[in-house]
Write an enzyme that holds these catalytic residues in place. Structure first.
Site, PDB file in Angstrom:
ATOM      1  N   ILE A 155       0.812  -1.211   0.000  1.00  0.00           N
ATOM      2  CA  ILE A 155       0.000   0.000   0.000  1.00  0.00           C
ATOM      3  C   ILE A 155       0.846   1.262   0.000  1.00  0.00           C
ATOM      4  O   ILE A 155       0.320   2.363  -0.200  1.00  0.00           O
ATOM      5  CB  ILE A 155      -0.984   0.032   1.190  1.00  0.00           C
ATOM      6  CG1 ILE A 155      -0.220   0.028   2.518  1.00  0.00           C
ATOM      7  CG2 ILE A 155      -1.964  -1.119   1.115  1.00  0.00           C
ATOM      8  CD1 ILE A 155      -1.106   0.297   3.713  1.00  0.00           C
ATOM      9  N   SER A 156       2.138   1.148   0.230  1.00  0.00           N
ATOM     10  CA  SER A 156       3.009   2.309   0.166  1.00  0.00           C
ATOM     11  C   SER A 156       4.414   1.839  -0.152  1.00  0.00           C
ATOM     12  O   SER A 156       4.803   0.727   0.214  1.00  0.00           O
ATOM     13  CB  SER A 156       2.997   3.085   1.489  1.00  0.00           C
ATOM     14  OG  SER A 156       3.721   4.292   1.368  1.00  0.00           O
TER      15      SER A 156
END
Length: 359
Positions: A98-99
């Site tokens: 997600i990042s």
């Protein structure tokens, strides 16, 4: 030396500096650091401070490497991995990344294409680890840089990483699709996350002549914002039905246009927006040589919702497998469309308003 130490690697650690110099030399070979200002930024900003831990893929999941590991071998592996020219997964949730910290050479190319000048005010969408914001601060100064993210955990950690490295830009928690009007106007906007379309709110927060650089459809679009109204592109019959946002660009006479860079770009999606539609498109019946071709997959992502995959294949072959740099995007008169070769030409596709509805 590093294999026997018990302390953490600080910002001025000689082993880290040596690893960083190797990374800079590697990036410089690509021509992305021809600007002395950006070369100095990559030479001075310690990337390892921005990735105190990251995840590397392994069969069945991820392995976490971090700077506080008691095993000196793993700790040294973490340090040198931070200076490899590759993306680093920094947050994983339910097995999904997600990042991340982007590939440094791609960051260097994007920063060079941003074409900043002394005194430019820059908004970064997608704070990530804070490393890209630190590079911008080194080049322009803290007061001219704003970085934002929707996730408060990400902005909190980015702020801490930046402070540890000696940088204090404005770090804002908020919806990147809405921009950051309280810090506007901006001379440059750069996104470090993939977008399904360009939020019109960004145009409204730009000075005339501003430049926007954003990942879209596995590429990077470079737009010039024009505040005078109208567009040299005219109106294309292939763009009917395309609109985006609230129409604020139409009301204020703001438009933007530009080409994609030639390079491929794969980023995590802007938080709160869907990922690339390519992942959900049925590709049955298409030849393997096309499905596995990076340029064809770019075309599929760009025309999702407008062209059937088989129509996209016919176009791709008819136009002799066009590269990304032949494509562009125009935003004008409350509409937004992608095109091949000519904004007013026969090949144009609307970017759906549903792609980013809150801008």
């Amino acid at each position: 030396m590093g294999a026997h130490r018990d302390d953490a690697y600080g910002p001025d650690d000689p082993e880290a500096a040596e690893a960083r110099a190797g990374l800079v030399a590697e990036i410089a070979l690509t021509g992305a650091l021809d600007d002395p200002g950006w070369r100095a930024a990559f030479e001075d900003v310690p990337r390892h401070l921005f990735v105190p831990y990251y995840f590397v893929g392994r069969p069945g999941g991820y392995d976490r490497l971090w700077g506080g590991d008691r095993d000196p071998v793993r700790r040294r592996r973490w340090l040198h991995g931070a200076y490899v020219d590759g993306p680093l997964a920094t947050r994983v949730r339910d097995g999904e990344q997600i990042s991340s910290s982007s590939q440094p050479s791609l960051m260097a190319r994007m920063l060079a294409e941003l074409d900043v000048r002394d005194g430019d005010r820059v908004l970064e969408i997608g704070a990530g680890t804070g490393y890209n914001a630190a590079l911008l601060c080194h080049r322009l100064g803290d007061k001219l840089v704003t970085t934002m993210d929707l996730d408060p955990e990400i902005t909190e950690s980015a702020r801490a990483h930046l402070a540890a490295a000696g940088y204090r830009p404005a770090v804002v928690t908020g919806d990147g699709a809405r921009g950051c009007p309280e810090r506007a106007p901006y001379d440059r906007i750069i996104a470090t996350c993939t977008l399904p379309s360009v939020p019109t709110a960004w145009l409204e927060q730009c000075r005339p002549g501003a430049r926007i650089l954003a990942p879209l459809a596995t590429g990077v679009i470079a737009l010039r914002v024009d505040g005078r109204g109208g567009t040299t592109a005219g109106t294309s019959g292939g763009t009917t039905g395309g609109t985006n946002g609230t129409g604020g660009d139409d009301e204020r006479g703001i438009c933007a246009e530009g080409h994609f860079l030639h390079t491929a770009a794969y980023f995590v999606p802007l938080r709160g927006t869907p990922g690339t539609a390519l992942m959900h498109r049925p590709l049955g019946g298409l030849p393997r040589r096309a499905v596995e071709n990076d340029l064809f997959r770019f075309l599929l992502a760009l025309t999702a919702g407008s062209l059937d995959p088989h129509e996209a294949l016919s176009l791709w072959e008819r136009e002799r497998r066009p590269g990304r740099e032949r494509f562009g995007i125009t935003i004008a008169d409350g509409r937004q469309w992608a095109w091949l070769d000519d904004p007013a030409g026969p090949y144009a596709w609307p970017l759906s308003p549903s792609r980013i509805s809150r801008a």
